[in-house]
Design a protein around this motif. Sequence first.
Motif, PDB file in Angstrom:
ATOM      1  N   MET A  58      35.475  79.270-143.929  1.00 45.64           N
ATOM      2  CA  MET A  58      35.503  80.653-144.415  1.00 45.64           C
ATOM      3  C   MET A  58      36.167  80.722-145.797  1.00 45.64           C
ATOM      4  SD  MET A  58      34.269  82.618-141.966  1.00 45.64           S
ATOM      5  CE  MET A  58      33.750  82.334-140.272  1.00 45.64           C
ATOM      6  N   ASP A  59      35.880  81.794-146.529  1.00 45.81           N
ATOM      7  CA  ASP A  59      36.520  81.980-147.833  1.00 45.81           C
ATOM      8  C   ASP A  59      37.913  82.600-147.692  1.00 45.81           C
ATOM      9  OD1 ASP A  59      34.437  81.084-149.713  1.00 45.81           O
ATOM     10  OD2 ASP A  59      33.263  82.653-148.743  1.00 45.81           O
ATOM     11  N   ALA A  60      38.132  83.357-146.614  1.00 47.37           N
ATOM     12  CA  ALA A  60      39.453  83.943-146.357  1.00 47.37           C
ATOM     13  C   ALA A  60      39.491  84.457-144.918  1.00 47.37           C
ATOM     14  CB  ALA A  60      39.758  85.086-147.331  1.00 47.37           C
ATOM     15  N   ILE A  61      40.705  84.723-144.459  1.00 53.78           N
ATOM     16  CA  ILE A  61      40.911  85.228-143.101  1.00 53.78           C
ATOM     17  C   ILE A  61      41.676  86.547-143.194  1.00 53.78           C
ATOM     18  CG2 ILE A  61      41.939  84.732-140.834  1.00 53.78           C
ATOM     19  CD1 ILE A  61      42.008  81.707-141.841  1.00 53.78           C
ATOM     20  N   LEU A  62      41.201  87.556-142.458  1.00 51.95           N
ATOM     21  CA  LEU A  62      41.922  88.822-142.332  1.00 51.95           C
ATOM     22  C   LEU A  62      42.472  88.881-140.917  1.00 51.95           C
ATOM     23  CD1 LEU A  62      42.677  91.494-143.750  1.00 51.95           C
ATOM     24  CD2 LEU A  62      40.535  92.463-142.864  1.00 51.95           C
TER      25      LEU A  62
ATOM     26  N   ASP B  67      47.929  74.493-143.560  1.00 50.43           N
ATOM     27  CA  ASP B  67      48.990  74.222-144.538  1.00 50.43           C
ATOM     28  C   ASP B  67      49.142  75.365-145.555  1.00 50.43           C
ATOM     29  OD1 ASP B  67      51.114  72.693-145.436  1.00 50.43           O
ATOM     30  OD2 ASP B  67      49.897  71.477-146.785  1.00 50.43           O
ATOM     31  N   GLN B  68      49.165  76.597-145.022  1.00 50.23           N
ATOM     32  CA  GLN B  68      49.341  77.788-145.883  1.00 50.23           C
ATOM     33  C   GLN B  68      50.829  77.901-146.190  1.00 50.23           C
ATOM     34  OE1 GLN B  68      47.634  80.441-143.010  1.00 50.23           O
ATOM     35  NE2 GLN B  68      45.555  80.277-143.814  1.00 50.23           N
ATOM     36  N   TYR B  69      51.285  77.083-147.130  1.00 51.69           N
ATOM     37  CA  TYR B  69      52.729  76.911-147.256  1.00 51.69           C
ATOM     38  C   TYR B  69      53.419  78.003-148.051  1.00 51.69           C
ATOM     39  CZ  TYR B  69      51.841  74.680-151.848  1.00 51.69           C
ATOM     40  OH  TYR B  69      51.453  74.403-153.131  1.00 51.69           O
ATOM     41  N   ALA B  70      52.655  78.845-148.717  1.00 50.59           N
ATOM     42  CA  ALA B  70      53.285  79.934-149.465  1.00 50.59           C
ATOM     43  C   ALA B  70      52.953  81.272-148.817  1.00 50.59           C
ATOM     44  CB  ALA B  70      52.815  79.932-150.918  1.00 50.59           C
ATOM     45  N   ASN B  71      53.976  81.948-148.318  1.00 53.04           N
ATOM     46  CA  ASN B  71      53.788  83.281-147.783  1.00 53.04           C
ATOM     47  C   ASN B  71      54.277  84.258-148.853  1.00 53.04           C
ATOM     48  OD1 ASN B  71      55.280  85.653-146.011  1.00 53.04           O
ATOM     49  ND2 ASN B  71      53.332  85.013-145.175  1.00 53.04           N
ATOM     50  N   VAL B  72      53.378  85.126-149.286  1.00 50.00           N
ATOM     51  CA  VAL B  72      53.651  85.992-150.439  1.00 50.00           C
ATOM     52  C   VAL B  72      53.719  87.437-149.973  1.00 50.00           C
ATOM     53  CG1 VAL B  72      52.846  86.682-152.722  1.00 50.00           C
ATOM     54  CG2 VAL B  72      52.373  84.374-151.882  1.00 50.00           C
ATOM     55  N   ARG B  73      54.834  88.114-150.292  1.00 45.90           N
ATOM     56  CA  ARG B  73      55.021  89.478-149.808  1.00 45.90           C
ATOM     57  C   ARG B  73      55.418  90.435-150.924  1.00 45.90           C
ATOM     58  NH1 ARG B  73      57.564  89.120-143.802  1.00 45.90           N
ATOM     59  NH2 ARG B  73      55.947  87.748-142.979  1.00 45.90           N
ATOM     60  N   PRO B  74      54.459  91.114-151.509  1.00 43.75           N
ATOM     61  CA  PRO B  74      54.797  92.115-152.528  1.00 43.75           C
ATOM     62  C   PRO B  74      55.424  93.354-151.891  1.00 43.75           C
ATOM     63  CG  PRO B  74      52.402  91.957-152.227  1.00 43.75           C
ATOM     64  CD  PRO B  74      53.028  91.036-151.239  1.00 43.75           C
ATOM     65  N   THR B  75      56.370  93.948-152.563  1.00 39.25           N
ATOM     66  CA  THR B  75      56.990  95.189-152.090  1.00 39.25           C
ATOM     67  C   THR B  75      57.124  96.159-153.256  1.00 39.25           C
ATOM     68  OG1 THR B  75      58.363  93.886-150.603  1.00 39.25           O
ATOM     69  CG2 THR B  75      58.964  96.176-150.874  1.00 39.25           C
ATOM     70  N   ARG B  76      56.593  97.347-153.066  1.00 39.33           N
ATOM     71  CA  ARG B  76      56.779  98.430-154.037  1.00 39.33           C
ATOM     72  C   ARG B  76      56.891  99.734-153.260  1.00 39.33           C
ATOM     73  NH1 ARG B  76      52.587 100.033-157.324  1.00 39.33           N
ATOM     74  NH2 ARG B  76      51.017  98.607-156.491  1.00 39.33           N
TER      75      ARG B  76
ATOM     76  N   ASP C 265      47.245  78.934-149.184  1.00 36.05           N
ATOM     77  CA  ASP C 265      47.186  77.522-149.544  1.00 36.05           C
ATOM     78  C   ASP C 265      46.878  77.475-151.034  1.00 36.05           C
ATOM     79  OD1 ASP C 265      46.722  74.846-150.013  1.00 36.05           O
ATOM     80  OD2 ASP C 265      44.688  74.907-149.177  1.00 36.05           O
ATOM     81  N   PRO C 266      47.890  77.320-151.888  1.00 34.10           N
ATOM     82  CA  PRO C 266      47.664  77.402-153.336  1.00 34.10           C
ATOM     83  C   PRO C 266      46.667  76.353-153.835  1.00 34.10           C
ATOM     84  CG  PRO C 266      50.010  77.526-152.842  1.00 34.10           C
ATOM     85  CD  PRO C 266      49.312  77.123-151.574  1.00 34.10           C
ATOM     86  N   GLU C 267      46.547  75.248-153.122  1.00 35.12           N
ATOM     87  CA  GLU C 267      45.608  74.198-153.555  1.00 35.12           C
ATOM     88  C   GLU C 267      44.172  74.487-153.113  1.00 35.12           C
ATOM     89  OE1 GLU C 267      48.868  72.668-152.362  1.00 35.12           O
ATOM     90  OE2 GLU C 267      49.234  73.066-154.484  1.00 35.12           O
ATOM     91  N   ARG C 268      43.988  75.521-152.306  1.00 33.82           N
ATOM     92  CA  ARG C 268      42.665  75.960-151.853  1.00 33.82           C
ATOM     93  C   ARG C 268      41.890  74.875-151.104  1.00 33.82           C
ATOM     94  NH1 ARG C 268      41.006  80.990-154.502  1.00 33.82           N
ATOM     95  NH2 ARG C 268      42.827  81.701-155.628  1.00 33.82           N
TER      96      ARG C 268
END
Length: 356
Positions: free
Chosen positions: A68-72, A99-108, A268-271
């Motif tokens: 898949m290209d992405a997962i929701l 190996d999704q080693y970066a969890n990114v959480r924007p907050t505004r 996974d930053p390396e995709r």
Amino acid sequence: MKTYKIACIPGDGIGKEVIPAGQEVLQALAGGGAGFDFQFTSFGWGGDWYRAHGTMMPDDGLEQIRGMDAILFGSAGDPHIPDHITLWGLRLKICQGFDQYANVRPTRILPGIDAPLKRCGPADLDWVIVRENSEGEYAGVGGRAHQGHPIEVATDVSILTRAGVERIMRFAFRLAQSRPRKLLTVVTKSNAQRHGMVMWDEIALAVSKEFPDVRWDKELVDACTARMVNRPASLDTLVATNLHADILSDLAAALAGSLGIAPTGNVDPERRYPSMFEPIHGSAFDIMGKGLANPVGTFWSCVMLLEHLGEKEAAARLMQAIEEITADPKLHTGDLGGKAKTTEVTAAVIARLKNR
Ligand code: NAD
Ligand code: MN
């Protein structure tokens, strides 16, 4: 026209309500002039699957979604199944398997949201928390012995590897560099945890040399909670271990007004593998099945998904529509003090997307 293959995994509780809403919103952005389309595949994994099959997902589940290209993703957590089974059996299996080693959480603080920090304006709180998502306190290393006896012992060993810390530090510095303020806070606890966290600090210093244009500082995790409340504008990008960032990001979500709004990406930053986007909230047993869930956290996660796919324009359009509906109190769900239903908020976002 590019067709993106998206795996939808609603999971449990309100996940089953907000993920179909997210799918509708994504579909409204696709086709026609957009230049891309979606092919959604839904997977009924989670608590119901567990009751039927004894596992949260099939043995070959990762293989089914690898292309898949992405997962929701919605939420894993069922009132009748222990949390460590639901979490490890589905969400962590995907995060670790891919190996999704970066969890990114924007907050505004989005327009129209009544956030609890009365001394701070919306512009003072604009953070991205980067959570190490593959090791640390949640590496799953440990065990129990003498179970049920008075001498019972249980351990959870935090694992930090040089490779693991280097890659998350590099990711965080790069992300900080891409934001206007170029400011990174490295969250640590090297006063009390004198092995792993000391290495964490050393690696932060070494990686910082690769990013001379990024200003950075170090903050102990306990002091960081106070700084988030008292001096929110002094923070921009933060990087922390799995456990520390887990806690800080729930605080961040609450400071921004509601857990129902906050999004996250497991990247996974390396995709090499698909990345997974999800609202940070859980199954919300108290409101599940009633149509009351706030779908904004899922919609904002869809914005992150679109950005990850490189669809910057569609991402910006969706974010704009989200901010328009949060600005209208009539479209606030219960968690924001309003009366709107999931379906009403979803329809309002789609109407705004169609009107452009
Ligand atoms: P929760 O996020 O499910 O709920 C906390 C509170 O916030 C509840 O009062 C809930 O009604 C409210 N809330 C959360 N999201 C909302 C939304 N979108 N709209 C309106 N109100 C919302 O956290 P919890 O109660 O600690 O956990 C419940 C279950 O979910 C547990 O089984 C837990 O393990 C699981 N969980 C899963 C994930 C995940 O899969 N990523 C994350 C957190 C919790
Ligand atoms: Mn959490």
